[in-house]
Design a protein around this motif. Structure first.
Motif, mmCIF file in Angstrom:
data_model
loop_
_atom_site.group_PDB
_atom_site.id
_atom_site.type_symbol
_atom_site.label_atom_id
_atom_site.label_comp_id
_atom_site.label_asym_id
_atom_site.label_seq_id
_atom_site.Cartn_x
_atom_site.Cartn_y
_atom_site.Cartn_z
ATOM 1 N N LEU A 1 -56.948 -68.428 -73.046
ATOM 2 C CA LEU A 1 -57.414 -69.653 -72.380
ATOM 3 C C LEU A 1 -56.618 -70.837 -72.902
ATOM 4 O O LEU A 1 -56.466 -71.005 -74.112
ATOM 5 C CB LEU A 1 -58.902 -69.881 -72.652
ATOM 6 N N GLN A 2 -56.066 -71.619 -71.973
ATOM 7 C CA GLN A 2 -55.340 -72.818 -72.389
ATOM 8 C C GLN A 2 -55.910 -74.042 -71.681
ATOM 9 O O GLN A 2 -55.919 -74.099 -70.458
ATOM 10 C CB GLN A 2 -53.857 -72.689 -72.061
ATOM 11 N N PHE B 1 -56.577 -69.748 -67.364
ATOM 12 C CA PHE B 1 -57.161 -68.543 -67.941
ATOM 13 C C PHE B 1 -56.273 -67.383 -67.546
ATOM 14 O O PHE B 1 -55.991 -67.186 -66.362
ATOM 15 C CB PHE B 1 -58.580 -68.351 -67.400
ATOM 16 N N ASN B 2 -55.786 -66.629 -68.530
ATOM 17 C CA ASN B 2 -54.805 -65.572 -68.270
ATOM 18 C C ASN B 2 -53.608 -66.115 -67.507
ATOM 19 O O ASN B 2 -53.059 -65.458 -66.625
ATOM 20 C CB ASN B 2 -55.439 -64.426 -67.468
ATOM 21 N N GLY B 3 -53.243 -67.363 -67.808
ATOM 22 C CA GLY B 3 -52.073 -67.959 -67.183
ATOM 23 C C GLY B 3 -52.306 -68.571 -65.823
ATOM 24 O O GLY B 3 -51.412 -69.173 -65.251
ATOM 25 N N LYS B 4 -53.521 -68.408 -65.267
ATOM 26 C CA LYS B 4 -53.770 -68.921 -63.918
ATOM 27 C C LYS B 4 -54.863 -70.006 -63.942
ATOM 28 O O LYS B 4 -55.772 -69.960 -64.748
ATOM 29 C CB LYS B 4 -54.226 -67.786 -62.993
ATOM 30 N N GLU B 5 -54.748 -70.960 -63.033
ATOM 31 C CA GLU B 5 -55.806 -71.952 -62.861
ATOM 32 C C GLU B 5 -57.053 -71.251 -62.324
ATOM 33 O O GLU B 5 -56.957 -70.320 -61.522
ATOM 34 C CB GLU B 5 -55.367 -73.021 -61.844
ATOM 35 N N HIS C 1 -68.763 -69.525 -59.546
ATOM 36 C CA HIS C 1 -68.467 -68.262 -58.875
ATOM 37 C C HIS C 1 -67.020 -67.832 -59.169
ATOM 38 O O HIS C 1 -66.748 -66.680 -59.487
ATOM 39 C CB HIS C 1 -68.679 -68.427 -57.374
ATOM 40 N N ASP C 2 -66.097 -68.793 -59.071
ATOM 41 C CA ASP C 2 -64.685 -68.491 -59.339
ATOM 42 C C ASP C 2 -64.477 -68.118 -60.804
ATOM 43 O O ASP C 2 -63.697 -67.215 -61.120
ATOM 44 C CB ASP C 2 -63.816 -69.711 -59.012
ATOM 45 N N ALA C 3 -65.180 -68.831 -61.702
ATOM 46 C CA ALA C 3 -65.016 -68.558 -63.134
ATOM 47 C C ALA C 3 -65.470 -67.140 -63.457
ATOM 48 O O ALA C 3 -64.789 -66.405 -64.179
ATOM 49 C CB ALA C 3 -65.814 -69.576 -63.947
ATOM 50 N N ILE C 4 -66.607 -66.738 -62.899
ATOM 51 C CA ILE C 4 -67.117 -65.388 -63.152
ATOM 52 C C ILE C 4 -66.143 -64.356 -62.597
ATOM 53 O O ILE C 4 -65.829 -63.352 -63.244
ATOM 54 C CB ILE C 4 -68.523 -65.222 -62.535
ATOM 55 N N ILE D 1 -64.977 -65.069 -66.774
ATOM 56 C CA ILE D 1 -65.594 -65.980 -67.734
ATOM 57 C C ILE D 1 -67.105 -65.991 -67.492
ATOM 58 O O ILE D 1 -67.538 -65.961 -66.337
ATOM 59 C CB ILE D 1 -65.044 -67.416 -67.577
ATOM 60 N N ALA D 2 -67.895 -65.981 -68.552
ATOM 61 C CA ALA D 2 -69.345 -66.063 -68.386
ATOM 62 C C ALA D 2 -69.890 -67.126 -69.322
ATOM 63 O O ALA D 2 -69.350 -67.348 -70.404
ATOM 64 C CB ALA D 2 -69.996 -64.721 -68.667
#
Lengths: 339, 502
Positions: free
Chosen positions: B262-263, B314-318, B324-327, B331-332
């Protein structure tokens, strides 16, 4: 009854709140029917039970959509207006053009197309509900009170405040007047029963049903758990409007007329039977089966009262008493059970 | 100055027991009349329990309270007010829709035959406000006031009610620096009017600036009460607060060569001021700061629950802009408030667990009751959720077990990054240890975990790396280990970064 239940629970046979309330509603319906049978001559007949169901197919159908919305924490008061609007639209679209006067001429569409377009009209009202509730976050009770008036208002304008019933193709009255197996049961009644069964499966056995409960139980937690609240509530409003639209079209077909006052106060009856059936007004709790039996309670009370020389003028007061009793009994029973 | 010798409030042998916990343990001390008396201590030290007993929210298990020479044993907040103790809570209790004047007399309106009439109380309240802060117009609508002005309104209300003691719990949490200055001026004016102020704050600078006396709490016990003149700087106060508490032992882990998962760069919200950090695979990162330092805001921004500017990769991607998108990305979040944000309290354990991963309990939209049941049973066993059945409603579970259900929801989501916001708040000691074990086990499996906490012990016990926050700024980042300097950490998160030289 409750003593028996307590004994059952003491044995460790745990019952969920929902099963408990549903059982309570069913018992109440049976009890009230038996009680009415004692007072009203000729009430205790199988045909009478059938009539209680068949005479109320429209309200029970609307109750399905309203129940799902209530469980999700939303009101839908627009269904009565949609019944009037879709019926009037279907007739107007199907009426042949160039009739004797303004109320006798329409668009001359084939019956199927008229009905389909009328259904789109109903869905438009559902979409409007969703737009204001979901998108602009206006309380649903206000939004649907408004769309109720919008829908009925359009119906009034189209019918000039009365009805359209001339210049219709013969097959327009077909759908609403099919009798099954030579009995007195009409197609709409069967459709209602199918709808209730499908709704029960959706409620108990699908993700769609579960989403409804999650959103109603805690919208904040639902969103943080990745549920798309907005999308689901939009679906619910569209489904409720679609059901109401079909009810309106079937009624229009049955009577071969589009009447702007049809379905008047049906939105309140649908709300009342859901509440009688144990659906929580705050959301997150309730069942279609409960709503179904809630409808039977209301039907029994009103028809028994009519049988008992009470003039039909008393029906509002009777409904009011039934609702208050139901809500008090429900709250009381749940507190008792969970003590 | 003679008045300062008499006592405004004293407690004697005050004790409060909760099941299994003694929150306040045999506390005795005295607060002088007309002084600004500060209460300090770490979270859970017993300050708020003490305040709740003074204000009638809780009743002491044993011991006594004396206010102005009279025995004070309020059974509810109204009785406490009648006894002369008014409280200013962190949340404001003003009605935005009413005018300043109406708010001042709220709850003590004079009426005749049910109609409101002007009375002496109104005049006194308005006069009090005028002396404290003349710039506030009594006819203005409260909605038009700033947070500080609203707070001053509440203070005026308290002062005009004839209270001899006003308790203020973190009153500056929501104020800007200039507003704090004005609030302090008001508090000093109250002292000049011989009102006693009990001031609770985590911000030690405020305490030194404002206070006359200080009382330090630690682990429910009274440590010391003395004039602030006799306290030798922040460091000494911090030492008094932390004592020689034995922290849970952190075991260093070998994660040196892990790559970042995560960055976060230049994260900004209304509270956060340009926060940048990264989290490695298999790492436990602790975010530590006071209430309002921005911990929850960081968690919610990463999770897509709130709007922000800046970049979260996250994992290099926005990640998309919704939870919903985060899960979906892996990510939780265990939210800060489990009852209002995490749980469906009127649903059962079985119905709570699967909500974040619907694919796992369904086939083309149809629920699989057996898979759902298995999931619930699995987590009840794995996390040791104490319940008679998975059909139990979660509202009937204890705090610790409720928290485990929320954790189960997140674990069921099979996320690679877990954001745990106050994962053990209001949880008993046993469940705490179990939750820590779960976190450690997850990290060893290669999951990354962010712990957002106001409990230093928790941060020091389980985190590999610690990020210190103060008022929306990332102040410092440090590796956990034996040489970690607790006093330094407390100094930084209480706004002492500029005081490093002390």
């Amino acid at each position: 009854m409750s003593v028996q239940l307590k004994a059952k629970m003491a044995k460790g046979l745990k019952m969920s709140d929902e099963a408990f309330i549903t059982l309570l509603v069913v018992s109440a319906a049976v009890f009230i029917f038996l009680f009415a049978s004692l007072l009203v001559p000729n009430f205790f007949q199988f045909q009478n039970v059938v009539n209680l169901v068949t005479n109320n197919w429209a309200v029970i159908s609307l109750g399905v959509g309203v129940t799902f919305l209530l469980v999700s924490g939303n009101f839908d008061l627009s269904v009565g207006g949609i019944v009037a609007l879709s019926g009037v639209l279907a007739v107007w679209f199907a009426q042949a053009p160039g009739g004797a006067n303004a109320l006798a001429s329409g668009f001359g569409m084939p019956t199927w197309m008229a009905m389909l377009f009328a259904l789109f009209g109903a869905l438009a009202i559902g979409g409007l509900n969703a737009l204001f509730v979901v998108r602009f976050k206006i309380p649903s009770i206000i939004v649907t009170l408004g769309t109720m008036l919008v829908a009925r208002g359009i119906a009034q304008v189209i019918t000039h405040g009365s009805q359209r019933n001339t210049n219709l193709p013969d097959n327009f009255g077909f759908l609403g007047n099919i009798y099954l197996f030579g009995t007195s049961i009409k197609l709409p009644v069967v459709l209602m029963l199918v709808l209730v069964c499908v709704a029960v499966v959706i409620e108990k056995r699908t993700i769609f049903g579960r989403l409804t409960f999650w959103i109603g139980a805690n919208p904040v937690a639902a969103r943080l758990s990745g549920i798309k609240n907005a999308r689901h509530q939009t679906h619910l409003y569209l489904f409720s409007a679609a059901i109401a639209g079909m009810v309106g079209i079937l009624l229009a077909s049955e009577f071969k007329s589009g009447f702007s006052s049809r379905g008047m106060l049906m939105e309140f009856d649908a709300l009342v039977i859901a509440l009688l059936g144990g659906v929580a007004i705050a959301g997150g709790f309730g069942s279609v089966v409960g709503m179904f039996f809630g409808a039977l309670i209301l039907a029994t009370v009103t028809s028994a009262a009519t049988g008992l020389v009470l003039s039909p003028d008393w029906q509002y007061i009777l409904k009011a008493i039934a609702v208050f009793l139901a809500i008090v009994a429900q709250t009381w029973a749940l507190t008792l059970k969970n003590r | 100055m003679t008045q300062q010798q008499s006592s405004a409030l004293s407690v004697e042998g005050l004790t409060k027991d909760y099941p299994g916990v003694r929150a306040v343990d045999n506390v005795s001390f005295t607060i002088k009349q007309g002084a600004i008396h500060c209460l300090v201590g770490e979270n859970g030290a017993g300050k708020s329990t003490l305040v709740k007993m003074l204000t009638g929210v809780l009743q002491p298990t044993s011991g006594s309270i004396t206010v102005a020479g009279r025995r004070h044993c309020p059974r509810n907040p109204q009785e406490a007010r009648d006894g002369g103790i008014a409280t200013l809570f962190q949340e404001l209790h003003v009605v935005d829709e009413l005018t300043v004047k109406e708010n001042l007399t709220l709850g003590m309106e004079a009426s005749r035959f049910g109609f409101l009439v002007n009375s002496k109380t109104d005049e006194v309240a308005i006069e009090t406000l005028a002396t404290i802060e003349p710039s506030i117009d009594p006819e203005a609508r409260v909605a038009s006031l700033s947070v500080a002005q609203k707070q001053i309104l509440e203070i005026s209300r308290a002062a005009s009610s004839g209270a001899s003691v006003i308790i203020m719990d973190e009153p500056t949490a929501a104020l800007s620096e200039r507003e704090v200055e004005r609030l302090f001026a008001v508090i000093r004016r109250l002292r000049d009017a011989n009102v006693t102020v009990v001031y609770i704050s985590h911000k030690l600078d405020e305490i030194f600036e404002l206070g006359d006396d200080v009382t330090v709490f630690r682990d429910g016990k009274h440590i010391v009460t003395k004039p602030l003149d006799e306290v030798d700087g922040r460091q000494q106060l911090i030492e008094l607060m932390i004592g020689r508490t034995v922290f849970q032992q952190y075991e260093p882990r070998d994660i040196a060569d892990a790559e970042p998962i995560l960055q976060v760069e230049h994260l900004k919200t209304s509270l956060l001021k340009d926060v940048s950090f990264h989290v490695n695979k298999g790492e436990v990162v602790g975010f530590y700061g006071l209430v309002g330092a921005g911990k929850t805001e960081i968690a919610r921004a990463i999770y897509g629950a709130d709007k922000f500017s800046g970049s979260v990769r996250f994992n290099g991607k926005e990640i998309g802009p919704t939870p919903h998108d985060a899960i979906a990305a892996g990510i939780a979040l265990v939210p800060e408030e489990r009852r209002t944000q995490g749980l469906f309290t009127n649903l059962t354990i079985r119905e709570n667990v699967p909500v974040m991963n619907l694919e796992k309990i369904s086939t083309t939209g149809m629920l699989s009751p057996s898979r759902e049941r298995q999931a619930a049973e699995h987590f009840v066993a794995q996390l040791g959720i104490a319940t008679s059945s998975i059909e139990k409603h979660t509202e009937k579970l204890s705090g610790g077990n409720q928290q485990k259900v929320v954790l189960a929801k997140c674990l069921f989501a099979e996320a690679d990054l877990l954001l745990l916001d106050e994962p053990t708040r209001g949880v008993d000691v046993g469940a705490k240890t179990e939750i820590y074990d779960v976190i450690k086990a997850l990290a060893n499996e290669g999951k990354s975990i962010c712990v957002f906490s106001t409990e230093l012990e928790e941060i020091l016990g389980i985190c590999d790396r610690i990020i210190l926050l103060y008022e929306g700024m990332l102040e410092e980042e440090l590796l956990n280990g034996e040489d970690v300097d607790i006093a330094h950490i407390l100094n930084v998160v209480t706004g002492g970064a500029e005081h490093k030289g002390q």
